[in-house]
Enzyme design. Structure first.
Site, PDB file in Angstrom:
ATOM      1  N   ASP A  12      -1.035  -8.104   1.115  1.00  0.00           N
ATOM      2  CA  ASP A  12       0.033  -8.437   0.340  1.00  0.00           C
ATOM      3  C   ASP A  12       0.409  -9.800   0.125  1.00  0.00           C
ATOM      4  OD1 ASP A  12       1.444  -5.375   0.537  1.00  0.00           O
ATOM      5  OD2 ASP A  12       0.147  -5.763   2.316  1.00  0.00           O
TER       6      ASP A  12
ATOM      7  N   HIS B 242       0.336   1.004   9.369  1.00  0.00           N
ATOM      8  CA  HIS B 242      -1.135   1.320   8.471  1.00  0.00           C
ATOM      9  C   HIS B 242      -2.224   2.260   9.420  1.00  0.00           C
ATOM     10  CE1 HIS B 242       0.866  -2.008   6.777  1.00  0.00           C
ATOM     11  NE2 HIS B 242       0.177  -1.622   5.518  1.00  0.00           N
TER      12      HIS B 242
ATOM     13  N   LYS C 136       5.966  -7.677   2.695  1.00  0.00           N
ATOM     14  CA  LYS C 136       5.692  -7.487   4.081  1.00  0.00           C
ATOM     15  C   LYS C 136       4.562  -8.222   4.309  1.00  0.00           C
ATOM     16  CE  LYS C 136       4.912  -2.866   3.945  1.00  0.00           C
ATOM     17  NZ  LYS C 136       4.803  -2.673   2.412  1.00  0.00           N
TER      18      LYS C 136
ATOM     19  N   GLY D 144       0.830  -1.339  -0.049  1.00  0.00           N
ATOM     20  CA  GLY D 144       0.078   0.069   0.039  1.00  0.00           C
ATOM     21  C   GLY D 144       0.989   1.332  -0.036  1.00  0.00           C
ATOM     22  N   SER D 145       0.366   2.359  -0.449  1.00  0.00           N
ATOM     23  CA  SER D 145       1.069   3.759  -0.433  1.00  0.00           C
ATOM     24  C   SER D 145       0.810   4.414   1.026  1.00  0.00           C
ATOM     25  CB  SER D 145       0.455   4.571  -1.601  1.00  0.00           C
ATOM     26  OG  SER D 145       1.045   4.057  -2.967  1.00  0.00           O
ATOM     27  N   GLY D 146       1.381   5.321   1.160  1.00  0.00           N
ATOM     28  CA  GLY D 146       1.457   5.982   2.613  1.00  0.00           C
ATOM     29  C   GLY D 146       2.631   5.674   3.425  1.00  0.00           C
ATOM     30  N   HIS D 147       3.806   4.970   2.824  1.00  0.00           N
ATOM     31  CA  HIS D 147       4.805   4.640   3.776  1.00  0.00           C
ATOM     32  C   HIS D 147       6.024   5.255   2.944  1.00  0.00           C
ATOM     33  CE1 HIS D 147       2.194   1.573   5.433  1.00  0.00           C
ATOM     34  NE2 HIS D 147       1.904   0.919   4.251  1.00  0.00           N
TER      35      HIS D 147
END
Ligand SMILES: Nc1ncnc2c1ncn2[C@@H]1O[C@H](COP(=O)(O)OP(=O)(O)O)[C@@H](O)[C@H]1O
Ligand SMILES: Nc1ncnc2c1ncn2[C@@H]1O[C@H](COP(=O)(O)OP(=O)(O)O)[C@@H](O)[C@H]1O
Ligand SMILES: [Mg+2]
Ligand SMILES: [Mg+2]
Ligand SMILES: [Mg+2]
Ligand SMILES: [Mg+2]
Lengths: 333, 211, 333, 211
Positions: free
Chosen positions: A110, A219, A105, A54-57
């Protein structure tokens, strides 16, 4: 929602445009399906390394695409695993004939999507290995959970596996090194604030002014327990002790110490945390021989930090020190 | 339409579900904020909006083509945990609907069961783990039982919907053992599961559409 | 106050301990008076470059101490200029016989303290040059103000002057290059939130959920005007237009584009901003030939960003590309 | 003590000011949060606490030694804008107090004026720029005028304090043209200047101590 964005549903696509504009010397961005790939991919005879999530990391994973680290990264929507078609396309794009390693991860989403991608890639004749990253000691019992999460160690696995691939080691050997890094790493994180997923529009959880969460993931999930806010020294103990006890790390060990910012915590505080971590390790006779301090595996604008320790040996040290040239991690090149 | 599910009726079901997801997007996301990462509503909505926009491409196809389109679209647009799982559900249904333009009640039941089995095989969750399984499996069991007892399809679906709702409600008291909610341990208790909630909606749309 | 700290009055000293523990390969930390100095200082025959300022802007300045950039940095308390004795001691520590260059962000406090330090250093026989950095176009009229502030360009001046010094150019020439970079740079910043000085304990100003400040500096000061929150695209216009008009930048110019995070804004958003900046520049025929994206000149945990454009020529480009090896900026080494 | 300021009285003044700063630290910082960067209270407090701890080292010294210690300590512990400026004030006073163990009223006035001139030379602020000058200069002028009119030192200091207070209050309506507050332009209007406030306190402590 205090964000520098346009439409919430477009944040990932627009950030990718920014990456492409800023780092054309290092990488290319494919828009549909979305993935980032090192500029010169596929590199003939080299294992191609694909990660994603996911994005945001950010900078994880796209910021680690380049020479000596990832060949490709697949960004999902914020905090949502990307899809098998992205991973499949990225695997094709980086396959230089030596096979493809997926670094995953350990989150259900995922795992499921990468599994399906591997099935598809293998069906199309690409040799694929997968390594799960699961270094988060906050998740204690994998019988009753989806298993330990992959957090800070991800950067270390990506860097070191990337160096091994750059040396033209074969697929199985690169996967082996990645597994070793994961096995020798332990992490734990905490948060002082939550974060706001753009499409949700409000913070995932609420923390009072005098509260913190210990044992968070990346998250915006709340952690294992909520506590009264504590000093940097006390927080360091809460994060480092479970890490040390788990591997376990012992007096005489040489480690890479990684103090990671969750996105909203300034570097000033991360260095205060690093000083506290260093003090604890010194007291235990554990020697910090490499360090990493900064926001590398973030959770949007969450305030907080995580600590990761990797037990080093000569082999891992040499691979860590090998040149790397990516937007977010760069040395020797 | 009580005897069999036609191609047209199946598409109505999908459209009704897309509408239900659009309506409940925020609610699903809020459930996911409590014990997950706050994206379940957005995930499902993104997927089913994509499905809606692609439905015309299979206007001429059979039921298998329809379900395959839904499954592949979910797989490539949802991501997260729910993408592969709901995607698998529809892909498995597609396998059972090869060449068919309608499904008799027993065929429908078998297709749905194959879908459920696919989700279990992928996600490895068991009943009681606080997942979508806790809504889907009771619904599936109720559906089979009602059909075995010669109930009409609408009545069987009504019972399945009721079972899904009870299953969804039962997740509130459960401690999660799969998915992100499991990281919360005991703190996951007291909140309904987002995936069980979206799964109940799927059964609810079937019961509502196929009367 | 949501901070990972111990005592508010100790944040700088403790962060310095963390820097020392994390980066012993690059720098040394002097505790009293506090300054950071590159590990091998003084380098004989090389101009020594000293910068400094209030803390809270990390990685500026300490994170830029190392080969090819700063020889020393003097950290003051949070948002408070350091004192002349620190600058004097640092100047001695880096004086390799070729003189010392002070790079000073144009704030009254910094100017006054560095001035006094230069008087003392010269009295002790050290040749000193000073260059003021004042790139902030938000401050419009220097007749009625303390003059334009030094903001984002500071990183660029430090990097490029550092490269010139590394080439063993003489003091006057290094100062000249630094002045050129400053002259060719323009910046403007904005904030979505304020920040909290540890010793003050609460935010310096309050912004409603739907408000932002345009034209902020880097000390948590409110900006020139408060506005309703706008999209990334609109914010980019508000920041870039005044920059372009001021130098002015023209079609055909080649620039380094720097989108800087103020501390609390995640990289995802900075790349969205970069995409918007790139779009505007493309529309004007201005070519981005180098880029920098990240939190380099921060204001504690403030959410927001600034944009800096530097008009490049072959000489500046070559100095920008020269190897640099510091905790926060590193390439080619 | 009305005829001259002794070494002991001068130290009492410094101690009184350190106490006043400690008491008003938060208030000064809050003024600086409104139009500056929120550190003026912390800056001054840090400096004068350091002064207090070092006072014993000049217990034997003359007035010059005392003022030099204060000036050098402020210079090396305050930083920011106020460090060099208040530091300069005391260093200039030290120059006028060489070898002296007490200062007659006119000597005191001359020493303070030298300090003020030093601040102006360093900071280049003019009256009306909304700085500490706007409290210090009126105070200085009132002090000289009162002494010229043969007022006693306590009465002259009372008038100086009053002038400082009025000067401080007048800064509220001013638009800043120096220091950080100048970046705010018109938005700096409506808030008293922090430095003028701490400068008034300095005169207030003198008036209070030297009665
Ligand atoms: N192993 C699993 N098997 C079946 N369903 C699961 C499993 N893990 C999680 N789920 C379901 O997925 C839902 C969450 O979906 P979503 O929020 O879209 O994905 P993510 O958890 O990756 O963010 C949960 O509410 C739960 O019902
Ligand atoms: N050029 C100047 N001359 C005299 N006083 C000044 C000048 N600039 C600012 N000041 C004073 O300094 C005060 C601020 O001091 P302080 O907050 O400690 O330093 P900084 O502004 O560096 O944070 C202002 O309130 C003003 O009175
Ligand atoms: Mg998710
Ligand atoms: Mg979710
Ligand atoms: Mg200050
Ligand atoms: Mg101030």
């Amino acid at each position: 929602m205090k964000k520098l964005i346009n439409q919430p549903q477009n944040v990932v696509a627009e950030a990718l445009r920014g990456m492409a504009a800023a780092h054309a010397d290092l990488l290319r961005v494919n828009a549909e399906p979305p993935y980032l790939v090192r500029r010169d991919a596929p590199v003939q005879g080299k294992v191609g390394i694909v990660s994603g999530g996911g994005s945001g990391h950010e900078p994880l994973h796209g910021g680690f695409v380049g020479t000596g680290m990832l060949d490709a990264a697949c960004p999902g929507p914020v905090f949502t695993s990307p899809t098998p078609d992205q991973m499949l396309a990225a695997s094709h794009a980086v396959n230089g004939g030596a096979g493809v390693l997926h670094l995953i991860k350990n989150y259900t989403g995922d795992c499921l999507n990468f599994e399906m991608a591997a099935e598809l890639a293998r069906a199309e004749g690409i040799e694929v290995e997968q390594v799960l990253i699961n270094d988060d000691v906050a998740v204690q019992d994998s019988l009753y959970t989806a298993g330990r999460r992959g957090v800070g160690a991800t950067v270390l696995v990506e860097k070191i596996a990337g160096a091994a691939a750059e040396q033209r080691r074969p697929l199985k050997a690169v996967a082996e090194v990645a597994r070793t890094v994961n096995d020798q790493s332990r992490s734990m994180g905490m948060a002082l604030t939550s974060c706001t997923v753009p499409q949700a529009g409000r913070p995932t959880f609420e923390l009072a002014e005098d509260e913190m969460e210990i044992g968070i993931g990346i998250h915006g999930e709340p952690g294992r327990r909520r506590m009264k806010r504590a000093s940097a020294a006390e927080v360091a103990v809460m994060l480092v002790e479970p890490i040390l006890g788990d591997l376990p790390f012992r007096s005489g060990d040489e480690v890479l110490a990684f103090v990671n910012g969750m996105g909203g915590t300034p570097l000033l505080e991360l260095y205060i945390m690093f000083a506290e971590v260093a003090r604890i390790l010194e007291g235990k006779g554990i020697r910090i021989v490499r360090s990493l301090v900064g926001p590398y595996v973030t959770s949007l604008e969450m305030a907080g930090c995580s600590v990761t320790l990797l037990k080093l040996d000569g082999e891992l040290l040499q691979l860590w020190d090998a040149p790397v040239k990516t937007p977010a991690l760069r040395w020797g090149a | 339409m009580t005897m069999a599910v036609t191609r047209e009726a199946a598409e109505q079901w999908i459209r009704a579900y897309a509408a239900a997801i659009a309506e409940h997007e925020q609610a699903l996301t809020q459930l996911d904020m409590a014990i997950g990462d706050g994206d379940h509503g957005a995930n499902m909505h993104r997927g089913f909006q994509a499905v809606l926009s692609r439905l015309p491409t299979v206007a001429e196809g059979d039921l298998a083509a329809l379900f395959k389109l839904v499954g592949m679209t979910l797989l490539s647009t949802v991501g997260g945990t729910s993408g592969p799982l709901y995607g698998t559900l529809f892909l498995q249904m597609a396998l059972r609907a090869q060449g068919k333009h309608e499904l008799a009640p027993e065929e429908l039941e078998a297709a749905l069961r194959a879908g459920l089995d696919g989700i279990i095989a992928r996600g490895k969750a068991a009943p009681g783990d606080k997942t979508m399984i806790d809504a889907l499996k009771p619904a599936q069991d109720a559906l089979r039982q009602a059909l075995n007892q010669q109930e009409s399809l609408p009545e069987a679906l009504r019972q399945a919907e009721e079972a899904a709702r009870k299953g969804r409600d039962a997740t509130t008291a459960m401690e999660a053992r799969k998915g992100r909610a499991s990281y919360l341990g005991p703190r996951s208790v007291g909140h309904p599961d987002p995936g069980a909630t979206s799964a109940h909606l799927l059964m609810e749309c079937a019961a509502r559409t196929w009367v």
